[in-house]
Write a protein that holds these residues in place. Structure first.
Motif, PDB file in Angstrom:
ATOM      1  N   TYR A   1       0.803  -1.130   0.081  1.00 54.20           N
ATOM      2  CA  TYR A   1      -0.159   0.112   0.036  1.00 54.20           C
ATOM      3  C   TYR A   1       0.719   1.178   0.038  1.00 54.20           C
ATOM      4  O   TYR A   1       1.378   1.768   0.878  1.00 54.20           O
ATOM      5  CB  TYR A   1      -1.087   0.118   1.142  1.00 54.20           C
ATOM      6  CG  TYR A   1      -1.797   0.877   1.359  1.00 54.20           C
ATOM      7  CD1 TYR A   1      -2.744   1.146   0.516  1.00 54.20           C
ATOM      8  CD2 TYR A   1      -1.978   1.826   2.527  1.00 54.20           C
ATOM      9  CE1 TYR A   1      -3.834   2.182   0.600  1.00 54.20           C
ATOM     10  CE2 TYR A   1      -2.873   2.944   2.639  1.00 54.20           C
ATOM     11  CZ  TYR A   1      -3.871   2.777   1.844  1.00 54.20           C
ATOM     12  OH  TYR A   1      -4.883   3.946   1.995  1.00 54.20           O
TER      13      TYR A   1
ATOM     14  N   PHE B   1      -0.897  -1.174  -4.402  1.00 50.85           N
ATOM     15  CA  PHE B   1      -2.022  -0.154  -4.334  1.00 50.85           C
ATOM     16  C   PHE B   1      -1.689   1.226  -3.968  1.00 50.85           C
ATOM     17  O   PHE B   1      -0.909   1.278  -3.089  1.00 50.85           O
ATOM     18  CB  PHE B   1      -3.068  -0.958  -3.433  1.00 50.85           C
ATOM     19  CG  PHE B   1      -4.322  -0.452  -3.569  1.00 50.85           C
ATOM     20  CD1 PHE B   1      -5.326  -1.130  -4.102  1.00 50.85           C
ATOM     21  CD2 PHE B   1      -4.684   0.615  -2.690  1.00 50.85           C
ATOM     22  CE1 PHE B   1      -6.597  -0.695  -4.325  1.00 50.85           C
ATOM     23  CE2 PHE B   1      -6.034   1.215  -2.982  1.00 50.85           C
ATOM     24  CZ  PHE B   1      -6.872   0.530  -3.710  1.00 50.85           C
TER      25      PHE B   1
ATOM     26  N   LEU C   1      -7.722   5.831  -4.238  1.00 54.45           N
ATOM     27  CA  LEU C   1      -8.888   5.664  -3.536  1.00 54.45           C
ATOM     28  C   LEU C   1      -9.678   6.903  -3.516  1.00 54.45           C
ATOM     29  O   LEU C   1     -11.024   7.093  -3.386  1.00 54.45           O
ATOM     30  CB  LEU C   1      -8.661   5.202  -2.019  1.00 54.45           C
ATOM     31  CG  LEU C   1      -8.363   3.631  -1.782  1.00 54.45           C
ATOM     32  CD1 LEU C   1      -7.778   3.748  -0.345  1.00 54.45           C
ATOM     33  CD2 LEU C   1      -9.166   2.696  -2.075  1.00 54.45           C
TER      34      LEU C   1
ATOM     35  N   SER D   1     -10.672   7.752  -7.361  1.00 54.98           N
ATOM     36  CA  SER D   1     -11.775   7.010  -7.918  1.00 54.98           C
ATOM     37  C   SER D   1     -13.112   7.157  -7.300  1.00 54.98           C
ATOM     38  O   SER D   1     -14.162   6.730  -7.680  1.00 54.98           O
ATOM     39  CB  SER D   1     -11.334   5.668  -7.723  1.00 54.98           C
ATOM     40  OG  SER D   1     -11.356   5.279  -6.498  1.00 54.98           O
TER      41      SER D   1
ATOM     42  N   ALA E   1     -13.737   6.119  -4.281  1.00 48.78           N
ATOM     43  CA  ALA E   1     -13.901   4.832  -3.333  1.00 48.78           C
ATOM     44  C   ALA E   1     -14.222   5.557  -1.862  1.00 48.78           C
ATOM     45  O   ALA E   1     -15.016   4.761  -0.947  1.00 48.78           O
ATOM     46  CB  ALA E   1     -12.837   4.011  -3.405  1.00 48.78           C
TER      47      ALA E   1
ATOM     48  N   ALA F   1     -12.080   2.894   2.877  1.00 53.80           N
ATOM     49  CA  ALA F   1     -12.358   2.636   1.580  1.00 53.80           C
ATOM     50  C   ALA F   1     -11.380   1.354   1.270  1.00 53.80           C
ATOM     51  O   ALA F   1     -11.657   0.521   0.482  1.00 53.80           O
ATOM     52  CB  ALA F   1     -12.067   3.686   0.624  1.00 53.80           C
ATOM     53  N   TYR F   2     -10.184   1.375   1.706  1.00 48.46           N
ATOM     54  CA  TYR F   2      -9.340   0.298   1.338  1.00 48.46           C
ATOM     55  C   TYR F   2      -9.625  -1.158   1.864  1.00 48.46           C
ATOM     56  O   TYR F   2      -9.809  -2.055   1.020  1.00 48.46           O
ATOM     57  CB  TYR F   2      -7.912   0.515   2.130  1.00 48.46           C
ATOM     58  CG  TYR F   2      -6.607  -0.389   1.507  1.00 48.46           C
ATOM     59  CD1 TYR F   2      -6.683  -0.706   0.131  1.00 48.46           C
ATOM     60  CD2 TYR F   2      -5.717  -0.475   2.335  1.00 48.46           C
ATOM     61  CE1 TYR F   2      -5.496  -1.623  -0.231  1.00 48.46           C
ATOM     62  CE2 TYR F   2      -4.487  -1.263   2.040  1.00 48.46           C
ATOM     63  CZ  TYR F   2      -4.647  -1.679   0.942  1.00 48.46           C
ATOM     64  OH  TYR F   2      -3.561  -2.688   0.368  1.00 48.46           O
TER      65      TYR F   2
ATOM     66  N   ARG G   1     -12.719  -1.931   2.248  1.00 48.14           N
ATOM     67  CA  ARG G   1     -13.935  -2.213   1.488  1.00 48.14           C
ATOM     68  C   ARG G   1     -13.642  -2.767   0.147  1.00 48.14           C
ATOM     69  O   ARG G   1     -14.079  -3.818  -0.405  1.00 48.14           O
ATOM     70  CB  ARG G   1     -14.786  -1.084   1.459  1.00 48.14           C
ATOM     71  CG  ARG G   1     -15.939  -1.373   0.431  1.00 48.14           C
ATOM     72  CD  ARG G   1     -16.868   0.050   0.829  1.00 48.14           C
ATOM     73  NE  ARG G   1     -18.094  -0.046  -0.068  1.00 48.14           N
ATOM     74  CZ  ARG G   1     -18.151   0.710  -1.267  1.00 48.14           C
ATOM     75  NH1 ARG G   1     -17.052   1.261  -1.905  1.00 48.14           N
ATOM     76  NH2 ARG G   1     -19.510   0.752  -2.071  1.00 48.14           N
ATOM     77  N   ASP G   2     -12.482  -2.308  -0.584  1.00 46.31           N
ATOM     78  CA  ASP G   2     -11.877  -2.800  -1.768  1.00 46.31           C
ATOM     79  C   ASP G   2     -11.170  -4.175  -1.664  1.00 46.31           C
ATOM     80  O   ASP G   2     -11.522  -4.835  -2.541  1.00 46.31           O
ATOM     81  CB  ASP G   2     -10.974  -1.445  -2.270  1.00 46.31           C
ATOM     82  CG  ASP G   2     -10.260  -1.700  -3.520  1.00 46.31           C
ATOM     83  OD1 ASP G   2     -11.066  -1.447  -4.577  1.00 46.31           O
ATOM     84  OD2 ASP G   2      -9.287  -2.511  -3.692  1.00 46.31           O
ATOM     85  N   LYS G   3     -10.566  -4.306  -0.480  1.00 47.38           N
ATOM     86  CA  LYS G   3     -10.011  -5.709  -0.468  1.00 47.38           C
ATOM     87  C   LYS G   3     -11.103  -6.790  -0.685  1.00 47.38           C
ATOM     88  O   LYS G   3     -11.035  -7.812  -1.004  1.00 47.38           O
ATOM     89  CB  LYS G   3      -8.963  -5.796   0.714  1.00 47.38           C
ATOM     90  CG  LYS G   3      -7.813  -5.135   0.865  1.00 47.38           C
ATOM     91  CD  LYS G   3      -7.209  -5.028   2.241  1.00 47.38           C
ATOM     92  CE  LYS G   3      -5.785  -4.444   2.021  1.00 47.38           C
ATOM     93  NZ  LYS G   3      -5.090  -4.809   3.491  1.00 47.38           N
TER      94      LYS G   3
ATOM     95  N   ALA H   1     -14.205  -6.436  -1.840  1.00 45.45           N
ATOM     96  CA  ALA H   1     -14.672  -6.476  -2.911  1.00 45.45           C
ATOM     97  C   ALA H   1     -13.840  -7.473  -4.071  1.00 45.45           C
ATOM     98  O   ALA H   1     -14.399  -7.893  -4.852  1.00 45.45           O
ATOM     99  CB  ALA H   1     -14.873  -5.203  -3.390  1.00 45.45           C
ATOM    100  N   ARG H   2     -12.571  -7.391  -3.772  1.00 48.15           N
ATOM    101  CA  ARG H   2     -11.973  -8.168  -4.530  1.00 48.15           C
ATOM    102  C   ARG H   2     -11.648  -9.586  -4.323  1.00 48.15           C
ATOM    103  O   ARG H   2     -10.623 -10.326  -4.879  1.00 48.15           O
ATOM    104  CB  ARG H   2     -10.101  -7.512  -4.764  1.00 48.15           C
ATOM    105  CG  ARG H   2     -10.192  -6.313  -5.240  1.00 48.15           C
ATOM    106  CD  ARG H   2      -8.704  -5.740  -5.516  1.00 48.15           C
ATOM    107  NE  ARG H   2      -8.179  -4.764  -4.413  1.00 48.15           N
ATOM    108  CZ  ARG H   2      -7.288  -5.113  -3.634  1.00 48.15           C
ATOM    109  NH1 ARG H   2      -6.377  -6.180  -3.925  1.00 48.15           N
ATOM    110  NH2 ARG H   2      -7.003  -4.273  -2.725  1.00 48.15           N
TER     111      ARG H   2
END
Length: 560
Positions: free
Chosen positions: A171, A262, A267, A270, A272, A323-324, A326-328, A330-331
């Motif tokens: 990160y 990343f 974040l 975009s 996010a 947000a990070y 949440r992104d992880k 989602a992936r």
């Protein structure tokens, strides 16, 4: 007989005793039995090859004396093929002695399994996002980051060896005040001015500034003639990119590569961060007070609620964290492991609260906290950085001792402890140097194989495990048998240093065996099965040493 096979045999004996309703099992039912019976090496080899305390674990539940249960279990286990005898000790421990042939058979099991020995599919189907290092892109990777590089990459390898899909992630904190300070420092250095009071010093800042100026010139831009605000933006964009490239190169040279790099700034760019905030507002996990938006993190064990959107409308740092995460997820990450420095204890409850706020079990987040690393020489701290006068970098360490010694020394201790790395020891080719000690054992196994081939000793011509009776052979077999359990423990406890320490035990057992037992006949004496069988044992040691060093990202040389 492998530890796994013995464990399965003990469980079968328990099942049979329960099904036959032996009085010694009391009220035990099949559902009370453990899925796996744990067996361990006893502290003293005089007590046997393996030991288990399963009778002690089950005695209270069964409503019987653990020793009575152990006695009944010992009678059944003693009749199992490969078991020579079973002794009941103390309040209900079982000490198991294997027949020599059953114990020695492990050598063939290891060789035939090859690199797969010690691996499992226990975590198959689990995607683990493992984030480590994640240092600010405002300077070279420092010694603490180097430790996380070695430990994080080793942990990723260990988790993958137990079936997990592991995503290695870095990160980049390329958003916020530290990047502004870095850009101002580059601009000041380019103009020959001292770094700002809150800026960055060190020769590397001048190196980066010179490259930004040169790259801009190659594009036909004179960054030195630009208005300061415009020039600072060029130094920000190009300087951070150059620093990124240097960090990536240094880590690659260290044997550490990432699946995902990343960028924090993405974040914000975009949307996010805004999306995460709106989701938490809608769910009621954020509340408004004093003109700011707060995360109700105390509802989930945090010591205080956290400001997410400040009263001026700007996102606080935790907004990016939300947000990070949440992104992880989602992936596809089933588990998110963060490896953070000693000053990040507060992040444990904060990140778990973030997971709970999104409706997840807080257990989807794990935070590992690592302690500091000190370099010493002649018992004194070393300040050896050439490019940054206050911080020792990864590049400095590798230049001093090499990649293998650096990685091994950084990963052989629990991250909970501060470690001192003695440069004098790590540059010696002696048994005092732990990485040399293990690598030399591997090289010796390869030498044994070469000498055996020259003497006409071939593994395929014979194998008699009952011949592996020398005390040093028993010790080697014991260490080989522990390997799968050590790998699993390293994965379960997130402690790859267990692998390193076990390799040292195995190397020590092998070195003693090497001094006591011959694989090749003396003079004109004929080749016998004992020589061939010992060659199997040496190959088993080579297999496990190579696999274990591979889990640590350290090479296994064939000659030293």
């Amino acid at each position: 007989m492998t530890p796994a096979e013995l464990s399965a045999a003990i469980r079968r004996c328990l099942v049979e005793a329960v099904e036959s309703r032996e009085p010694a099992v009391g009220s035990l039912a099949a559902g009370d039995l453990p899925a796996e019976v744990r067996v361990e090496r006893p502290r003293s080899r005089e007590h046997g090859d393996w030991a288990t305390n399963v009778a002690l674990q089950l005695g209270k539940r069964a409503g019987v004396a653990p020793r009575d249960l152990a006695t009944a279990l010992a009678a059944r286990l003693g009749a199992v093929d490969g078991v020579e005898r079973v002794d009941v000790a103390g309040p209900g421990f079982l000490n198991v002695v294997l027949q020599a042939s059953a114990a020695g058979e492990l050598a063939r099991t290891v060789v035939e399994a090859g690199a797969a020995y010690g691996t499992s599919e226990k975590r198959a189907g689990t995607c683990i996002n493992l984030e480590f290092i994640s240092a600010n892109p405002t300077g070279p990777v420092h010694l603490g980051g180097a430790r996380w590089g070695a430990v994080g990459d080793a942990l990723a390898r260990v988790l993958a060896a137990t079936g997990a899909e592991v995503v290695r992630e870095y990160y980049f904190n390329d958003h916020g005040a530290q990047i502004d300070r870095f850009a101002r420092s580059l601009l000041a250095r380019a103009h020959g001015r001292p770094a700002p009071e809150d800026g960055y010093g060190g020769a590397y800042v001048g190196d980066i500034a010179d490259r930004v100026v040169a790259d801009a010139s190659a594009r036909g831009e004179d960054v030195m003639a630009m208005p300061e605000e415009q020039a600072q933006e060029v130094f920000r964009r190009d300087g951070v990119a150059l620093m990124f490239d240097e960090v990536k190169r240094d880590l690659h040279d260290f044997g550490v590569d990432f699946d995902v790099w990343f960028h924090e700034d993405s974040l914000h760019a975009s949307g996010a961060v805004d999306a995460a905030v709106e989701q938490l507002k809608a769910s009621g996990s954020l509340y408004e007070a004093d003109g700011a938006w707060w995360l109700s993190s105390t509802d989930h064990g945090d010591d205080k609620d956290r400001v997410v959107i400040k009263s001026d409308g700007q996102p606080a740092y935790i907004a990016g964290d939300l947000a990070y995460l949440r992104d992880k997820r989602a992936r596809g990450a089933d588990l998110c492991i963060y490896m953070l420095g000693a000053d990040h204890h507060g992040y444990i409850s904060r990140l778990k609260a973030a997971a709970a706020a999104f409706g997840d079990d807080p257990a989807v987040v794990e935070v590992l906290i690592g302690q500091m690393v000190n370099l010493v020489r002649d018992g004194q701290p070393v300040r050896m950085s050439k490019r940054n006068g206050t911080v020792v970098s990864l590049e400095d360490l590798v230049e001093a001792v090499g990649v293998d010694a650096a990685r091994y020394s950084l990963s052989r201790s629990s991250v909970d402890s501060t470690i001192d790395i003695d440069l004098d020891v790590l540059t010696r080719r002696t048994n005092e140097n732990p990485v040399f000690y293990v690598q030399y054992a591997h090289a010796r196994t390869c030498g044994v194989a070469r000498n055996a081939e020259a003497a006409g000793v071939r593994r395929e011509d014979g194998f008699d495990p009952s011949l592996l009776t020398h005390p040093t052979e028993s010790a080697v077999l014991a260490a080989l048998g522990e390997h799968p359990r050590v790998v699993e423990q390293a994965a379960e406890l997130r402690e790859p240093h267990r692998v390193a320490r076990h390799l040292e035990v195995l190397a020590g057992a092998f070195h003693k065996w090497y001094d006591e037992c011959r694989v090749t006949p003396i003079g004109e004496a004929p080749v016998e099965d004992v020589h061939r069988t010992r060659l199997w044992l040496a190959e088993a040691v080579r297999t496990v040493l190579a696999s274990g060093l591979g889990l640590l990202g350290v090479s296994a040389p064939e000659r030293m």
